[in-house]
Design an enzyme around this catalytic site. Sequence first.
Site, mmCIF file in Angstrom:
data_model
loop_
_atom_site.group_PDB
_atom_site.id
_atom_site.type_symbol
_atom_site.label_atom_id
_atom_site.label_comp_id
_atom_site.label_asym_id
_atom_site.label_seq_id
_atom_site.Cartn_x
_atom_site.Cartn_y
_atom_site.Cartn_z
ATOM 1 N N VAL A 404 -14.104 135.271 -6.835
ATOM 2 C CA VAL A 404 -14.254 133.940 -6.228
ATOM 3 C C VAL A 404 -15.678 133.389 -6.324
ATOM 4 O O VAL A 404 -16.140 132.676 -5.436
ATOM 5 C CB VAL A 404 -13.749 133.909 -4.765
ATOM 6 C CG1 VAL A 404 -12.279 134.248 -4.707
ATOM 7 C CG2 VAL A 404 -14.539 134.845 -3.846
ATOM 8 N N CYS A 405 -16.387 133.713 -7.395
ATOM 9 C CA CYS A 405 -17.735 133.172 -7.639
ATOM 10 C C CYS A 405 -18.693 133.457 -6.490
ATOM 11 O O CYS A 405 -19.486 132.589 -6.100
ATOM 12 C CB CYS A 405 -17.667 131.669 -7.911
ATOM 13 S SG CYS A 405 -16.858 131.267 -9.470
#
Length: 549
Positions: A404-405
């Site tokens: 999720v970055c």
Amino acid sequence: MSKGYNSEVEALRQKEYPHMNDGVYLDHSGATIYAKSTVDAFCAKMVTNLYGNPHSENSPAKLSGDVVDQVREKTLNFLGANPEHFDLIFVANATAAIKLVADSFRDLSEKTSDRRFWYGYHKDAHTSIVGVRELTYGQSYCFRGDQEVERWLHSPETTFVNRYHPGGLGLFAYPGQSNMSGRRLPLEWPGMLRQSEYLQNTYTLLDAAALAMTFPMENVFRDVDQAPDFTCLSLYKIFGFPDIGALVVRRESGHILTLRKYFGGGTVSMVATFGENWHRSKGLQAPTYKLHEGLEDGTLPFHSILALGEAIDVHKRLYGSMSRISDHASYLTSRLIRGMAMLRHSNGRSLCRIYNENSDFEDSTKQGSAIAFNVLRANGHHVSYSDVERSANSAGIYIRSGGVCNPGGIFTALGYEPWMTERALSAGHHCGSHGISIIHRLPTGIVRASLGAMSTKQDVDTFLDFLRTTFLEDDKDRSATTRTTVRSPRAEALAFDLPIDYTTSNFPDVREVPRPRPMLHHFSTAPDSTPRIPPLAMHDMVHGLATVK
């Protein structure tokens, strides 16, 4: 409308969000959903008016220019940022806003004695915040937790942060809310930094992309002396549409951005192309020009800005205020976390490991509407997060999984050490759709469910029921479970066992690795508290007992 759950949303869902009827959408942290009235109002304006390029002087162009000016002020007011003290630069998204600030600091740093600036960022930062470090020529530092940040703010002259000149040019960036776990970080830090005698040349950048979705931003901008110098937002996370971002700049700090090198169309008042090369930035010609006029390169997305104005009006009409949305989202988040914590296999083991540093997840000043977790089997082994997302997608439930970055947040939550990152990389894992979900029985990412203004109790309960019926095991299930594996050439080479349904094409964005923790999962960020995993014996590698699943 009482404090807590907004029951009126259930009626709004039928009228304003018919496009949500075919599933349960729980990825609001990626982008929330737009209202039908926003699209209708935008389309009506588009077919009844003629809009031209605002850089021209004709009537359609002037109409577009007027719309841009009006929506800019309307957006600032919606955010609770007084236009007298703040300016707003329209950008593509929060990442574009971050890069604008970063490029400006890089350019100005070339005039310092060591030709670089210092950059500090919090471990919960989004990848786009982390990336700024590459412009510092090695003079950057990742703060491992809130306490380390506050020690530095109180005693910057005695705290090691990889900085050679505490009084030199610097930038400190952090997220208002973790885009991974939903944890909300202190908003007092910009004011504390501004009061430090040693940090007068250090500026603050707040990433509010995740925070602004369900948080009243007037709490950020109400006191101009405590507000960040720069605040980046992705406005589609608030309204769903249009796809546009913003950089809110404290006017007293904006001058540093006008010293950047690059200039685009519309940002300069004069350019020489023959003989001596020179130009005059509009950003340096106040009060003739305003700050944003020297920073918005090229033609603005004026149609999107028109749509933004309609989105703000519809949002206010439907929900009243961001405070009401905050209460609503907080109620649903608490309901979801409590429901997940109650899910247990027949042997008493928890189904979900929730990653959260907050002891009080019902406090909306500390917890947003995103939840990071992994699913566990009755024997304690992890279910592949990519399998969880695929199963949910098949059931019409839309969540996100992987890294999720948020590399620092994932590394911390899952107990990563540097050598483990190297191991995952050498095993062939990487971010993106072809990553490996589990290495040596340890996940490389998480599952994230996130709620928005138009989420309902039914959304939450449907997701809980999905987890219950899909993953909960009883004694009969466990006794019937058998492990079937197949070998691929790469698995043979790396001595990995792969499940029979292994695929290399459908794995979402990924990054890291964890180990068993008690539920609800409260983890320490201190380096000496990181649990250790004994290295694999050479015998295991030779005989292929290390499992990838």
